[in-house]
Scaffold this motif. Structure first.
Motif, PDB file in Angstrom:
ATOM      1  N   HIS A  14       0.638  -1.283   0.199  1.00  0.00           N
ATOM      2  CA  HIS A  14       0.216   0.289   0.060  1.00  0.00           C
ATOM      3  C   HIS A  14       0.800   1.100  -0.045  1.00  0.00           C
ATOM      4  CE1 HIS A  14      -3.336   3.124   1.287  1.00  0.00           C
ATOM      5  NE2 HIS A  14      -3.699   2.609   0.597  1.00  0.00           N
ATOM      6  N   CYS A  15       0.528   1.993  -1.351  1.00  0.00           N
ATOM      7  CA  CYS A  15       1.141   3.782  -0.777  1.00  0.00           C
ATOM      8  C   CYS A  15       1.972   4.113   0.709  1.00  0.00           C
ATOM      9  CB  CYS A  15       0.409   4.385  -2.091  1.00  0.00           C
ATOM     10  SG  CYS A  15      -1.624   5.011  -1.286  1.00  0.00           S
ATOM     11  N   SER A  16       0.838   4.019   1.584  1.00  0.00           N
ATOM     12  CA  SER A  16       0.925   4.802   2.829  1.00  0.00           C
ATOM     13  C   SER A  16       2.191   3.974   3.389  1.00  0.00           C
ATOM     14  CB  SER A  16      -0.650   4.537   4.282  1.00  0.00           C
ATOM     15  OG  SER A  16      -0.990   3.228   3.781  1.00  0.00           O
TER      16      SER A  16
ATOM     17  N   HIS B 161      -9.194  15.088  -1.738  1.00  0.00           N
ATOM     18  CA  HIS B 161      -8.797  12.952  -1.817  1.00  0.00           C
ATOM     19  C   HIS B 161     -10.528  13.459  -1.111  1.00  0.00           C
ATOM     20  CE1 HIS B 161      -7.216  14.548   1.912  1.00  0.00           C
ATOM     21  NE2 HIS B 161      -7.317  13.918   2.151  1.00  0.00           N
TER      22      HIS B 161
ATOM     23  N   VAL C 102      -9.014   8.078  -4.772  1.00  0.00           N
ATOM     24  CA  VAL C 102      -7.387   7.437  -3.504  1.00  0.00           C
ATOM     25  C   VAL C 102      -7.508   5.600  -4.041  1.00  0.00           C
ATOM     26  CG1 VAL C 102      -6.903   6.922  -1.071  1.00  0.00           C
ATOM     27  CG2 VAL C 102      -8.021   9.301  -1.731  1.00  0.00           C
TER      28      VAL C 102
ATOM     29  N   ARG D  41      -5.291   2.401  -3.837  1.00  0.00           N
ATOM     30  CA  ARG D  41      -4.081   1.597  -3.302  1.00  0.00           C
ATOM     31  C   ARG D  41      -2.711   1.931  -3.702  1.00  0.00           C
ATOM     32  NH1 ARG D  41      -3.483  -2.863  -0.724  1.00  0.00           N
ATOM     33  NH2 ARG D  41      -1.432  -4.372  -0.313  1.00  0.00           N
TER      34      ARG D  41
ATOM     35  N   CYS E  12      -2.299   7.882  -2.630  1.00  0.00           N
ATOM     36  CA  CYS E  12      -2.283   8.005  -1.161  1.00  0.00           C
ATOM     37  C   CYS E  12      -3.672   9.599  -1.717  1.00  0.00           C
ATOM     38  CB  CYS E  12      -1.890   7.974  -0.217  1.00  0.00           C
ATOM     39  SG  CYS E  12      -1.408   6.271  -0.458  1.00  0.00           S
ATOM     40  N   ASP E  13      -3.207  10.367  -0.674  1.00  0.00           N
ATOM     41  CA  ASP E  13      -3.906  11.159  -0.444  1.00  0.00           C
ATOM     42  C   ASP E  13      -2.933  11.992  -0.976  1.00  0.00           C
ATOM     43  OD1 ASP E  13      -5.931   9.974   1.585  1.00  0.00           O
ATOM     44  OD2 ASP E  13      -5.101  11.291   3.304  1.00  0.00           O
TER      45      ASP E  13
END
Length: 518
Positions: free
Chosen positions: A140-142, A214, A221, A223, A226-227
């Protein structure tokens, strides 16, 4: 063109020049003067294109570094702008001068260019998602902080197409305004163009600073995005909608009469593309060469500020460091955001000033206005250096040792940002108006003269872009020497402009009232 072949450079008699001016007007607006209000809406496309430019300047350099490209590579990536300007604008300008499409000479290029811009913007905005589909990472990009090379390649390709398409639109758009200006005068047309650019800048910088896209469009938004990435996509989606709206207005309002077939046989013998542009240099109207030289020097004095303005706010005013401690990085980010606010103020002043350029040029002549703006740039750039020294001496330490900004220094810096909106309005308008008037008097094509003028803009941009790294290293990553250099160049440019810029009559830049035309 046969007229150009009959005259070498500035040859030809007054009857030839009058016939040429009449022919150019008849081939675009049917020989009729359009109303001032219609001229304004004909230039709406300038606002749409500039909206996207403002987003590029405020969002894309930080974004591309999240994909894995270093700061150095991201700087090199921006070289596509001057390369595109050097190759695309003169060629498209020459082609549009000769175009016989039923839609007119300029609008076909504007239409195709805007459609390419829309596609490129979507590719750039969704590059993270495309890279994810191509297999960049399953994380995940987070949580993932590594490079995403597929996304970076997609981004760079989209970015280059975007810059080429932007340049393909801007030249014909300016030439269209010159074609349609008629009795209003080229300076009025270019002032309107500058006003739309200011509107596009204001909307673009505001959109780029908005961090809520976002939230308003949660489906952006994903996967892989992200924001922050979703905010970029949201801003770019709005940019596409606004661009297409402006395109529709221009296509409907800016009526062109197709170019006649009287020069078809002679034009067919002339080379096209970049070779045709080089050959056409021999046919530039009298006075264009000094204009090209002074324009190049003017932009050389501007590019250090354009390149370092927000970095200057982050380093010298807020005493931050993007590679330093958490506090230093936070101070730098705050300064960059304040720099973006300064650019917003700059755009507002630019828009107001552009409305006053017509009366100023009628009263003082375009040469006086242009020269005065260069001296103003010289003073402002010197003031930037003084503010830097003031800020650093107040803290009695290096940039990295001081983390806060003095309110007086901050206010003075923002005042400089706002004040530079005045000469920037002149820079965006008067040189193009002078080139348009010289083309009308000397018989050169509006599209060609506009495109060639752009070469004088991109050459200093390449010089500054390639020299920025070594210059930065020599002076320890400080911006003061660059601004001092810009101040000196602007002063020299003002002196040279007094002697070498053409003396165009005030009446050549007269603008009719709002009730003029029909």
């Amino acid at each position: 063109m046969p007229e150009m072949k009959q005259r070498k450079g500035v040859g030809g008699n007054s009857n030839d020049l009058e016939r040429l001016g009449s022919s150019a007007r008849n081939s675009t607006s049917g020989g009729k003067s359009i109303s001032y209000l219609r001229l304004i809406f004909s230039c709406a496309i300038a606002g749409g294109v500039q909206y996207g430019w403002a987003l590029q300047l405020s969002l894309l350099t930080p974004y591309v570094q999240t994909l894995g490209l270093s700061h150095t590579l991201s700087s090199i990536m921006w070289l596509c702008g001057p390369i595109a300007g050097f190759l695309v604008q003169p060629c498209v300008g020459l082609w549009s001068d000769r175009c016989r499409c039923k839609m007119g000479r300029r609008r076909p290029f504007i239409l195709v260019g805007c459609l390419l811009i829309s596609c490129a913007v979507m590719v750039v905005g969704f590059s993270s998602d495309i890279g994810g589909l191509l297999g960049d990472t399953k994380e995940h990009c987070s949580v993932y902080r590594g490079p995403r090379w597929h996304a970076a390649i997609v981004y760079v390709l989209g970015f280059w197409v975007l810059d080429f398409a932007n340049n393909a639109v801007q030249g014909p758009a300016r030439a269209l305004m010159a074609d349609l200006s008629s009795s209003h005068g080229p300076n009025a047309a270019n002032a309107i163009f500058c006003s739309w650019m200011a509107i596009g800048n204001i909307l673009g910088y505001s959109s780029g600073a908005n961090g809520k896209w976002h939230k308003w469009f949660p489906f952006l938004v994903t996967r892989s995005c992200c924001d922050a990435c979703a905010n970029l996509k949201g801003a770019f989606l709005i940019a596409v909608v606004f661009l297409l709206f402006c395109l529709t207005v221009t296509m409907i309002v800016a009526k062109e009469t197709p170019l006649g077939d009287t020069m078809k046989e002679d034009e067919a013998e002339e080379p096209i593309g970049i070779f045709g542009v080089f050959k056409a240099f021999n046919n530039l109207p009298a006075g264009m060469y000094p204009v090209l030289f002074i324009t190049g020097l003017t932009w050389l004095s501007w590019f250090p500020f354009i390149l370092y303005d927000t970095d200057w706010m982050g380093r010298e005013v807020y005493h931050g460091d993007p590679s330093g401690t958490v506090a230093q990085a936070a101070a730098y980010d705050t300064g960059v955001r304040q720099g973006a606010f300064g650019l917003l103020l700059n755009s507002i002043i630019l828009g107001i000033t552009s409305l006053l350029l017509g009366p100023l040029c009628r009263k003082l002549t375009p040469r006086v206005v242009w020269v005065a703006s260069n001296f103003m740039v010289s003073v402002c750039m010197a003031a930037v250096s003084v503010i830097s020294v003031w800020s650093l001496n107040d803290y009695r330490g290096s940039i990295q040792q001081a983390i806060t900004a003095d309110e007086g220094v901050r206010a003075a810096a923002l005042a400089i940002f706002a004040a530079l909106g005045v000469p920037l309005a002149v820079l965006f308008s008067v040189p193009f108006a002078v080139a348009a008037q010289l083309a009308l008097q000397g018989g050169g094509g509006q599209g060609l003269c506009t495109g060639v003028l752009n070469i004088s803009i991109v050459v200093p941009q390449v010089i500054v872009a390639l020299g920025a790294g070594p210059w930065d290293s020599i002076f320890g990553k400080g911006n003061i020497p660059a601004f001092a250099f810009a101040s000196a160049i602007a002063f020299v440019c003002g002196i040279l402009g007094c002697f070498f810029l053409p003396k165009l009559s005030k009446k050549n830049f007269a603008c009719s009232s709002l009730s003029g035309g029909h």
